[in-house]
Scaffold this motif. Structure first.
Motif, PDB file in Angstrom:
ATOM      1  N   UNK A 174       0.809  -1.220   0.000  1.00 45.24           N
ATOM      2  CA  UNK A 174       0.000   0.000   0.000  1.00 45.24           C
ATOM      3  C   UNK A 174       0.843   1.272   0.000  1.00 45.24           C
TER       4      UNK A 174
ATOM      5  N   UNK B 250       2.668   1.520  -5.510  1.00 44.63           N
ATOM      6  CA  UNK B 250       1.869   2.125  -6.568  1.00 44.63           C
ATOM      7  C   UNK B 250       2.648   2.079  -7.892  1.00 44.63           C
ATOM      8  N   UNK B 251       1.896   2.195  -8.984  1.00 43.05           N
ATOM      9  CA  UNK B 251       2.520   2.066 -10.310  1.00 43.05           C
ATOM     10  C   UNK B 251       3.626   3.090 -10.539  1.00 43.05           C
TER      11      UNK B 251
ATOM     12  N   UNK C  88      -3.668  -4.200  -6.299  1.00 44.24           N
ATOM     13  CA  UNK C  88      -4.081  -2.866  -6.748  1.00 44.24           C
ATOM     14  C   UNK C  88      -3.013  -2.181  -7.593  1.00 44.24           C
TER      15      UNK C  88
ATOM     16  N   UNK D 264       0.951  -3.370  -9.746  1.00 44.90           N
ATOM     17  CA  UNK D 264       1.560  -4.278 -10.724  1.00 44.90           C
ATOM     18  C   UNK D 264       1.284  -5.734 -10.363  1.00 44.90           C
ATOM     19  N   UNK D 265       0.850  -6.516 -11.357  1.00 43.66           N
ATOM     20  CA  UNK D 265       0.630  -7.942 -11.152  1.00 43.66           C
ATOM     21  C   UNK D 265       1.732  -8.731 -11.850  1.00 43.66           C
TER      22      UNK D 265
ATOM     23  N   UNK E 238       3.129 -11.005 -14.543  1.00 47.30           N
ATOM     24  CA  UNK E 238       2.653 -11.235 -15.914  1.00 47.30           C
ATOM     25  C   UNK E 238       2.459 -12.729 -16.107  1.00 47.30           C
TER      26      UNK E 238
ATOM     27  N   UNK F   7      -3.926 -12.315 -14.298  1.00 46.36           N
ATOM     28  CA  UNK F   7      -3.881 -11.355 -13.194  1.00 46.36           C
ATOM     29  C   UNK F   7      -3.967  -9.934 -13.745  1.00 46.36           C
ATOM     30  N   UNK F   8      -4.914  -9.168 -13.193  1.00 49.65           N
ATOM     31  CA  UNK F   8      -5.093  -7.798 -13.665  1.00 49.65           C
ATOM     32  C   UNK F   8      -5.124  -6.831 -12.495  1.00 49.65           C
ATOM     33  N   UNK F   9      -4.553  -5.680 -12.766  1.00 49.14           N
ATOM     34  CA  UNK F   9      -4.493  -4.667 -11.717  1.00 49.14           C
ATOM     35  C   UNK F   9      -5.894  -4.259 -11.270  1.00 49.14           C
ATOM     36  N   UNK F  10      -6.089  -4.248  -9.966  1.00 49.98           N
ATOM     37  CA  UNK F  10      -7.381  -3.834  -9.421  1.00 49.98           C
ATOM     38  C   UNK F  10      -8.374  -4.949  -9.260  1.00 49.98           C
TER      39      UNK F  10
END
Lengths: 193, 228
Positions: free
Chosen positions: A65, A69-70, A86, A88-89, A91, A97-100
């Protein structure tokens, strides 16, 4: 050339030569520091990595947290790289896997742990070997404390919940547990986003 | 002819240095920044350079003290869309940015969904520098006809240091099976009010009369807190 200019050039030459010789001599004259020796394992042969279970349960979300962050450490090119649900996932087209979306996976937490302790692998082991004493030598603390240059500035405070949680983790023995006060600090730190 | 003395030579060097600095002082020597700017491509010839141009691109890349738009640097800037894929701009949307010193600035997007905030609008932070104190928390809010609370979304995480929304919020590439996806492994997708096209169309129907840039000067609805 005037006398003044000639003397000035000669003085400049002498100063430059003397400085070069002094720097070269100093670089050759350091005494080996036994405290800088690489430590791979404790005297009893045990691991000197910080405890992963405590990291996973108490520390990882704080770093996700506050650091992941990106635009900060949630970037694959960073020396210290943080995966999070929330940010970077990993790959992995099959896992999708997707952000958020979804939760941070066990693999991602493990990779975060490895990335953190690999920033300064030897220095981290030295801190663990001395039971967490003087942890601020680790740049993953000195940078967010603002003690040395950090593009994200000072993001944690010495004595604050994040600092107390992370240093308690570094001081905890492998397979050990955090005390009630440290657990409380960790819980507070995890509410900071 | 008299030889060049040391003081004169120093003056010559100083002169050359000033000329070199003047030549390159306005350009970024950062190859990453320059490469990123080049990758943005050319301007859309249909949209003149100004507040409506380059929607969805990372504004602060150029609008920074080291960028080609250094005459108009931004602290935070970006574009809000209505939907995730169609990239329909969300006009008259209030963007609220709260910084680490609990100062909030609210700006309204124009008809391209663009907004920008300058350092001066945040005032000076504790260290005396103008601009926001990171980290930042951001939300978007659009008032809708017949819906008093409107549509509101807040970022789940903070902004650590990049003032460009599009530095992180990019369109996600299609998934491995070719399906369009809102977010990818390395981006949460564009800044949007709705998660699906259907929700976006139901929430804010398309208006064929919307022309952007408008013929007359656009009037932006101020944020409610700025009216007090």
């Amino acid at each position: 050339m005037s006398v003044f200019a000639s003397r000035a050039l000669r003085a400049l030459f002498v100063v430059a030569t003397t400085s070069t010789v002094a720097v070269a001599a100093a670089s050759c004259a350091s005494v080996p520091d036994v405290d800088r020796l690489t430590i791979f394992a404790a005297e009893d042969g045990g691991s000197l990595e910080p405890d992963y279970k405590i990291y996973r349960a108490e520390v990882d979300l704080i770093l996700q947290q506050q650091c992941g962050t990106f635009d900060c450490h949630g970037q694959p090119g960073r020396a210290y790289r943080v995966y999070s649900s929330r940010g970077l996932r990993v790959f992995n087209p099959e896992a999708g896997l997707r952000s958020g979306l979804g939760e941070t996976t066990e693999d991602e937490v493990r990779y975060n742990f490895q990335s953190l302790i690999s920033v300064q692998p030897e220095e981290t082991r030295r801190v663990v070997a001395r039971n967490g004493q003087n942890p601020d030598v680790l740049i993953f603390l000195s940078k967010p404390l603002g003690a040395e240059r950090h593009k994200g500035g000072a993001v944690i405070g010495k004595g604050g919940p994040s600092y107390e949680c992370i240093t308690a983790w570094l001081a905890a023995p492998l397979g050990g547990q955090l005390g009630p006060n440290a657990l409380k600090q960790c819980a507070t730190a995890r509410t900071i986003r | 002819m008299r030889k060049l003395s040391l003081p004169e030579r120093s003056t010559t060097f100083l002169g050359v240095a000033v000329v070199v600095l003047a030549m390159f002082g306005g350009c970024s020597l950062d190859p990453v920044q320059n490469g990123s700017i080049q990758a943005l491509g050319d301007e859309d010839p249909a949209i003149p350079q100004g507040k409506y141009h380059r929607a969805g691109q990372p504004c602060v890349l150029c609008h920074s003290t080291t960028g080609p738009a250094s005459d108009k640097p931004f602290a935070v800037a970006g574009t809000v869309f209505v939907d995730p894929f169609g990239r329909r701009p969300s006009k008259q949307t209030w963007v609220r940015v709260r910084d680490g010193e609990n100062r909030q600035v609210c700006k309204t997007t124009n008809c391209k969904g663009n907004f920008f905030i300058t350092d001066d609008e945040f005032g000076s932070s504790f260290d005396g520098k103008a601009g926001p104190a990171y980290p930042l928390l951001v939300s978007v809010h659009r008032s809708l006809p017949g819906n008093p609370s409107g549509k509101f979304r807040a970022m789940q995480s903070h902004i650590g240091r990049d003032g460009s929304c599009a530095g992180c919020h990019r369109p996600a590439p299609p998934a491995a099976d070719g399906k369009a996806v809102v977010a990818s492994f390395d981006t949460p997708g564009v800044v949007r009010l709705y998660e699906t096209e259907a929700e976006a169309k139901a929430g804010i129907p398309e208006d064929p009369n919307d022309v952007c840039p408008p013929a007359a000067e656009e009037v932006l609805i101020p944020c409610p807190e700025d009216l007090q």
